[in-house]
Design an enzyme around this catalytic site. Sequence first.
Site, PDB file in Angstrom:
ATOM      1  CB  SER A  48      -1.007   0.003   1.229  1.00  0.00           C
ATOM      2  OG  SER A  48      -0.618   0.237   2.495  1.00  0.00           O
ATOM      3  CG  ASP A 333      -4.893   5.187   7.587  1.00  0.00           C
ATOM      4  OD1 ASP A 333      -3.420   5.223   7.490  1.00  0.00           O
ATOM      5  OD2 ASP A 333      -5.259   4.672   5.968  1.00  0.00           O
ATOM      6  CG  HIS A 336      -1.365   3.411   4.892  1.00  0.00           C
ATOM      7  ND1 HIS A 336      -2.508   3.034   5.048  1.00  0.00           N
ATOM      8  CD2 HIS A 336      -1.096   2.455   4.060  1.00  0.00           C
ATOM      9  CE1 HIS A 336      -2.962   1.401   5.535  1.00  0.00           C
ATOM     10  NE2 HIS A 336      -2.006   1.402   4.057  1.00  0.00           N
TER      11      HIS A 336
END
Length: 359
Positions: A48, A333, A336
């Site tokens: 990610s 978040d 991340h």
Amino acid sequence: MARKVTMAMILTLAALVAPLLSDALDIGQIRALAARHNVSCILVFGDSSVDPGNNNILQTTMKSNFPPYGKDFFNGRPTGRFSDGRLATDFIAEAIGYTKVIPAFLDPKLRPSDLVHGVSFASAASGYDDLTANISNVLPVSQQLKYFLHYKIHLRKVVGEKKAKDIVKYGVFVMSMGTNDFLQNYYLQSMRTDQFTLTGYQNYLVSCMSHDIEVMHRLGATRLVVVGVPPFGCMPLVKTIMGTTTCVESYNAAASSFNSKMNQKLAILKKKLGMKIAFVDTYRIVEHAVNNPTIYGLKETSKGCCGTGTIEYGDSCKGLSTCSDPSKYAFWDAVHPTEKMNKIIADEAVKSLGVELLS
């Protein structure tokens, strides 16, 4: 006789004198250097940290193609990037001068012309260990490499066989993953703890990384940037689960020692394969930003911008309110980085690119 000062020498000096001051980066020099060394594109593999939206079309819950993700992206739209805006690889592409974003290879709207300057095959929740990707039904590196073969086929149709071969040869490959292997497989879900000691698992992941790099080399890669794992003990989610307000030092120690093992293996691969390989020490960059936020214009480094900032990420962040100014936060978040933090990481990566790959 006076020694000729080269661009590589200038960049090396800059990296030594100001390794953490992104303001010292001269984009003009980087672009000139990239052009002189025929840098053609960026090809990205990972999780990610570098997935611009490949997971959007997969049958997985690991997605971020909904608000508030993308709040600070162009036109404020969610793309599948796990951030408020762009990723580090997007900023690297912009620094080189080709494009402001690296598209997802699986994006249905991908145009043939987009292939020329590179794509990302990365898949959120993936890792060096194939089991990590399989748990979440995302793309393991082995599948990402298969898509790279598809990319080469499509590229040949667009520019011809010789040009396509040169684009790959002079491209910069990026690998960024590893955090999910530890958090999902070893610590929080303990999938691999019965099979490996911590040191044994680190060694296993390094062997997986080595294998992937050798495959990339056989497929035409000559320049590679490997991104180390961050101090994941400082992630808000990890701190919340562990019931502490400070970084989990045992997790950080595991991240730091893993990076050292990666670096040692990369030195061996450089000689064995004759590749140019740069290592980006994300651990050092993020740790420095967390401990010295004012240097980077940050104010909040202990929690994320989405929701409470302590547990929400991905689907649990969907539709939640956010902080008013994400550029003051290190984390978007609970897992991340923000676009601001991604830019800080990218600036360091571009310096490594100039010093290690193009000198």
